[in-house]
Write an enzyme that holds these catalytic residues in place. Structure first.
Site, PDB file in Angstrom:
ATOM      1  N   SER A   1       0.945  -1.109   0.083  1.00 15.12           N
ATOM      2  CA  SER A   1      -0.026  -0.118  -0.111  1.00 15.12           C
ATOM      3  C   SER A   1       0.960   1.168  -0.010  1.00 15.12           C
ATOM      4  O   SER A   1       0.259   2.508  -0.184  1.00 15.12           O
ATOM      5  CB  SER A   1      -1.209  -0.033   1.194  1.00 15.12           C
ATOM      6  OG  SER A   1      -0.369  -0.014   2.233  1.00 15.12           O
TER       7      SER A   1
ATOM      8  N   ASP B   1      -3.071  -7.770   9.959  1.00 13.52           N
ATOM      9  CA  ASP B   1      -1.750  -7.813  10.339  1.00 13.52           C
ATOM     10  C   ASP B   1      -0.765  -9.043   9.914  1.00 13.52           C
ATOM     11  O   ASP B   1      -1.016 -10.160  10.169  1.00 13.52           O
ATOM     12  CB  ASP B   1      -1.742  -7.995  11.931  1.00 13.52           C
ATOM     13  CG  ASP B   1      -0.322  -8.157  12.439  1.00 13.52           C
ATOM     14  OD1 ASP B   1       0.637  -7.657  11.904  1.00 13.52           O
ATOM     15  OD2 ASP B   1      -0.433  -8.024  13.859  1.00 13.52           O
TER      16      ASP B   1
ATOM     17  N   TYR C   1      17.604  -1.526   2.009  1.00 10.51           N
ATOM     18  CA  TYR C   1      18.622  -0.227   1.788  1.00 10.51           C
ATOM     19  C   TYR C   1      19.649  -0.271   2.423  1.00 10.51           C
ATOM     20  O   TYR C   1      19.866  -0.813   3.585  1.00 10.51           O
ATOM     21  CB  TYR C   1      17.405   0.935   2.124  1.00 10.51           C
ATOM     22  CG  TYR C   1      18.152   2.505   1.917  1.00 10.51           C
ATOM     23  CD1 TYR C   1      18.290   2.875   0.596  1.00 10.51           C
ATOM     24  CD2 TYR C   1      18.613   3.078   2.960  1.00 10.51           C
ATOM     25  CE1 TYR C   1      18.736   3.921   0.306  1.00 10.51           C
ATOM     26  CE2 TYR C   1      19.100   4.294   2.842  1.00 10.51           C
ATOM     27  CZ  TYR C   1      19.173   4.840   1.414  1.00 10.51           C
ATOM     28  OH  TYR C   1      19.744   6.059   1.078  1.00 10.51           O
TER      29      TYR C   1
ATOM     30  N   TYR D   1      21.885   4.756  10.116  1.00 13.27           N
ATOM     31  CA  TYR D   1      21.133   3.735   9.478  1.00 13.27           C
ATOM     32  C   TYR D   1      22.003   2.339   9.335  1.00 13.27           C
ATOM     33  O   TYR D   1      21.684   1.356   9.988  1.00 13.27           O
ATOM     34  CB  TYR D   1      20.813   4.321   7.843  1.00 13.27           C
ATOM     35  CG  TYR D   1      19.824   3.440   7.265  1.00 13.27           C
ATOM     36  CD1 TYR D   1      18.264   3.680   7.570  1.00 13.27           C
ATOM     37  CD2 TYR D   1      20.160   2.199   6.554  1.00 13.27           C
ATOM     38  CE1 TYR D   1      17.426   2.890   6.834  1.00 13.27           C
ATOM     39  CE2 TYR D   1      19.032   1.366   6.058  1.00 13.27           C
ATOM     40  CZ  TYR D   1      17.752   1.752   6.048  1.00 13.27           C
ATOM     41  OH  TYR D   1      16.842   0.883   5.524  1.00 13.27           O
TER      42      TYR D   1
ATOM     43  N   LYS E   1      18.829  -5.125   8.819  1.00 14.36           N
ATOM     44  CA  LYS E   1      18.929  -5.528   7.494  1.00 14.36           C
ATOM     45  C   LYS E   1      20.016  -6.512   7.242  1.00 14.36           C
ATOM     46  O   LYS E   1      19.709  -7.222   6.306  1.00 14.36           O
ATOM     47  CB  LYS E   1      19.228  -4.101   6.904  1.00 14.36           C
ATOM     48  CG  LYS E   1      18.254  -2.955   6.543  1.00 14.36           C
ATOM     49  CD  LYS E   1      16.964  -3.558   6.198  1.00 14.36           C
ATOM     50  CE  LYS E   1      16.042  -2.263   6.221  1.00 14.36           C
ATOM     51  NZ  LYS E   1      14.547  -2.637   5.667  1.00 14.36           N
TER      52      LYS E   1
END
Length: 397
Positions: free
Chosen positions: A51, A112, A228, A238, A247
């Protein structure tokens, strides 16, 4: 029916309501910007996090260029007496209408995705309507996750690891953007672990195992999780922080899944480039970095749809799969080009002077944030009352 005149309720990056017409128009505009083509394959796709952001771009590009069929899963809020529905709710309704108009058989579940019940609901629909899945695309972003095995609720945090973090950041609290400072204490081991549990590979693995348990993995099944890396400038908060630890867990999971999948199955992470998303806007310093990057690149700043098109081409075999040394698909070369990063570093070295040069980039960034919620979208008449009661799209026979 609920016609309302609505105005944005905004404080800084935080916008708590959305405009249905504006949100829908962002979907229509992205759809029209994607070149229409078809390879006749119509693969079955389970897309988790359809979405917004890269998930939405992957959905629309897959529909427009590869005729994908399947199920999208997101967790969006319906309209209440006090608030509109979420922008993702309105975007889903617009995407469903476009899919139907293009003759695509794609349906949407609001649940969910982290929960066992959510998985059962989505997979029952997949099994009943489509059968085996060719592609599982994992693009979920959420602040918390409940472990279905233990009931433990994990909350992710955005913090550095190993020491405190202080860096320039964009401040949108006034009439014009300015440079502020953000300071964060280092994360604890518990906070790092919790972030890994929310944003790492644990839930991705559960989805693959649930598909396998139902016999829903097609031959040459492929799954990819979007991730990313970003610049060295944002690395302390990050890639070298709690999010980066998550990540890395995601990437380890890709390696394990790739080794375990039978019948030619594949698992990858795909490293996308910078984008303005609801998730990225919450990360300190990312707004300033992205404003500088946009200033340097101008129209060379690649859209999420352009990157999604490149990803689909590699996944479907239209172009070869190109992996880095860690086995990741890389879509971020345009961002990390040495010449581009050199120019961004120059702006970052003196951020206040850099912002004077990059004022248009900062304004663009805030405009993109507003558009995420359907505000400030060209062609939308915000003076007129809007129909805020929009039903979640239901599957058609």
């Amino acid at each position: 029916m609920s016609l309302r005149h609505i105005d944005p309720k905004q404080r800084g990056f935080l916008i708590v309501n959305s405009h249905p017409d504006g949100a829908a128009e962002t979907v229509h505009r992205m759809w029209e910007q994607i070149p229409a083509r078809g390879d006749g394959s119509s693969p079955v796709v389970l897309l988790l996090g359809h979405s917004s952001g890269y998930g939405l771009a992957t959905l629309l590009t897959g529909l427009r260029q590869h005729g994908i069929r399947g199920v999208g899963v997101a967790f969006e809020g319906a309209e209440t007496e006090r608030r509109t529905a979420t922008a993702g709710w309105y975007r889903t309704a617009a995407a469903a209408a476009l899919a139907r108009g293009a003759g695509r058989d794609f349906v949407f579940v609001n649940t969910d995705a982290f929960s066992t019940a959510g998985k059962e609901q989505a997979l029952a629909l997949v099994e009943e309507r489509y059968g085996k899945v060719d592609y599982l695309i994992y693009s979920l972003a959420a602040p918390r996750r409940t472990d279905p095995a233990t009931g433990t609720v994990y909350h992710s945090v955005i913090k550095p690891l190993g020491g405190p973090y202080q860096a320039p950041a964009l401040d949108f609290s006034g009439d014009t953007p300015k440079v502020g400072q953000v300071s964060l204490e280092a994360a604890s081991d518990e906070e790092r672990h919790a972030t890994e549990q929310v944003m790492g590979g644990a839930d991705w693995r559960l989805w693959v195992e649930a598909l396998a348990g139902r016999g829903l993995l097609a031959d040459r099944f492929t799954t990819v999780a979007l991730t990313y890396i970003g610049s060295e400038l944002t690395a302390p908060i990050y890639r070298q922080g709690t999010i980066g630890a998550a990540k890395e867990d995601l990437e380890r999971t890709a390696g394990h899944l790739d080794a375990e999948l039978a019948d030619g199955g594949r698992a990858f992470t795909a490293v996308a480039g910078a984008a303005v998303t609801q998730a990225s806007s919450a990360i300190p310093s990312i707004a300033l970095y992205t404003a500088f990057l946009r200033t340097v690149l101008g129209d060379g700043f690649r859209t999420t749809a352009e990157q999604a098109s490149e990803l689909w081409d590699q996944l479907t075999g239209a172009t070869p799969v190109v992996l880095d040394e860690q086995g990741r698909i890389r879509l971020d070369g345009w961002e990390l080009d040495d010449k581009v990063q050199d120019q961004v570093r120059e702006l970052w070295a003196d951020p206040e002077a850099g912002l004077e040069h990059a004022q248009n980039g900062a304004d663009w960034f805030m405009g993109q944030i507003r558009e995420l919620y359907g505000w400030g979208v060209d062609g939308v008449d915000y003076r007129r009352p809007a129909e805020t009661t929009v039903g979640w799209p239901t599957p058609h026979a």
